[in-house]
Write a protein that holds these residues in place. Sequence first.
Motif, PDB file in Angstrom:
ATOM      1  N   SER A   1       1.763  71.021  18.627  1.00  0.00           N
ATOM      2  CA  SER A   1       2.644  71.483  19.699  1.00  0.00           C
ATOM      3  C   SER A   1       3.655  72.502  19.193  1.00  0.00           C
TER       4      SER A   1
ATOM      5  N   PHE B   1       3.544  76.541  18.950  1.00  0.00           N
ATOM      6  CA  PHE B   1       3.795  77.443  20.070  1.00  0.00           C
ATOM      7  C   PHE B   1       5.282  77.693  20.314  1.00  0.00           C
ATOM      8  N   VAL B   2       6.131  77.117  19.446  1.00  0.00           N
ATOM      9  CA  VAL B   2       7.576  77.144  19.700  1.00  0.00           C
ATOM     10  C   VAL B   2       8.283  77.972  18.634  1.00  0.00           C
TER      11      VAL B   2
ATOM     12  N   TRP C   1       9.836  72.667  30.207  1.00  0.00           N
ATOM     13  CA  TRP C   1       9.342  73.647  29.247  1.00  0.00           C
ATOM     14  C   TRP C   1       8.126  74.449  29.677  1.00  0.00           C
TER      15      TRP C   1
ATOM     16  N   LYS D   1       8.055  78.263  29.710  1.00  0.00           N
ATOM     17  CA  LYS D   1       8.080  78.953  28.422  1.00  0.00           C
ATOM     18  C   LYS D   1       6.870  78.615  27.555  1.00  0.00           C
ATOM     19  N   TYR D   2       6.490  77.326  27.546  1.00  0.00           N
ATOM     20  CA  TYR D   2       5.418  76.870  26.653  1.00  0.00           C
ATOM     21  C   TYR D   2       4.422  75.985  27.413  1.00  0.00           C
TER      22      TYR D   2
ATOM     23  N   THR E   1       1.298  75.550  27.236  1.00  0.00           N
ATOM     24  CA  THR E   1       0.187  74.975  26.466  1.00  0.00           C
ATOM     25  C   THR E   1       0.499  73.567  25.980  1.00  0.00           C
TER      26      THR E   1
END
Length: 224
Positions: A85, A88-89, A124, A127-128, A130
């Motif tokens: 996870s 992707f941040v 979230w 923004k993210y 996925t």
Amino acid sequence: MICNKAVYIALAVNMEGQKEVLGLWISKNEGAKFWLQVVTELKNRGVEDILIACVDGLKGFEEAIVSVFPQTIVQLCIVHMVRNSMRFVPWKDKKVVAADLKAIYSASSEEAAKLELQNFHDKWDDKYPTISDIWQRNWNAITPCLAFPEFIKKAIYTTNAIEAVNRQIRKIIKSKGVFPNDTAVKKSLFLALQNAKKKWTMPIRNWPQALNQFAILFNDRIKF
């Protein structure tokens, strides 16, 4: 000619709460057939039962485990999920996102975890997107541990030993770069694992409490 291969390690916690490396395997390709060979080898070498298997989501691994040890509960590794996870941040959000993910996997029940996942989605996904999708797709493999009492959860989450082993192995691989053959790899990694084992002098944390809970939940399968 140089080719890339993966090294897979099985790490177990025995009835005394001690960590044991059960074996390492080198392969260029993985799949259900390969994992069936690995799990069958473990059984043939004396592993009688696996109560809970924490895996990295490798293709065909869960199916191989339950085909040889049909009563095993298979749990997807939370560290693996969080690490996937966080790819992707960006750095500025990592701390907050990690805390919000922890609220999911440390929830008191699956229902509470679902609510936390929904909160994560609402907060979230713009923004993210996925990340919540990854957790939703793997939900059935993430949630088995939520049904367990606290000390068993902690035993399942205790992945520091695995990470410590991986760090030892990465040091060897980085310093060598290239190995002439699989035998050379195995010899080097065996020595690294032997060095890692020297530090495993104590049972995992809170093992007596966890063992009591295991004995209640799996009383027909545990031998004292």
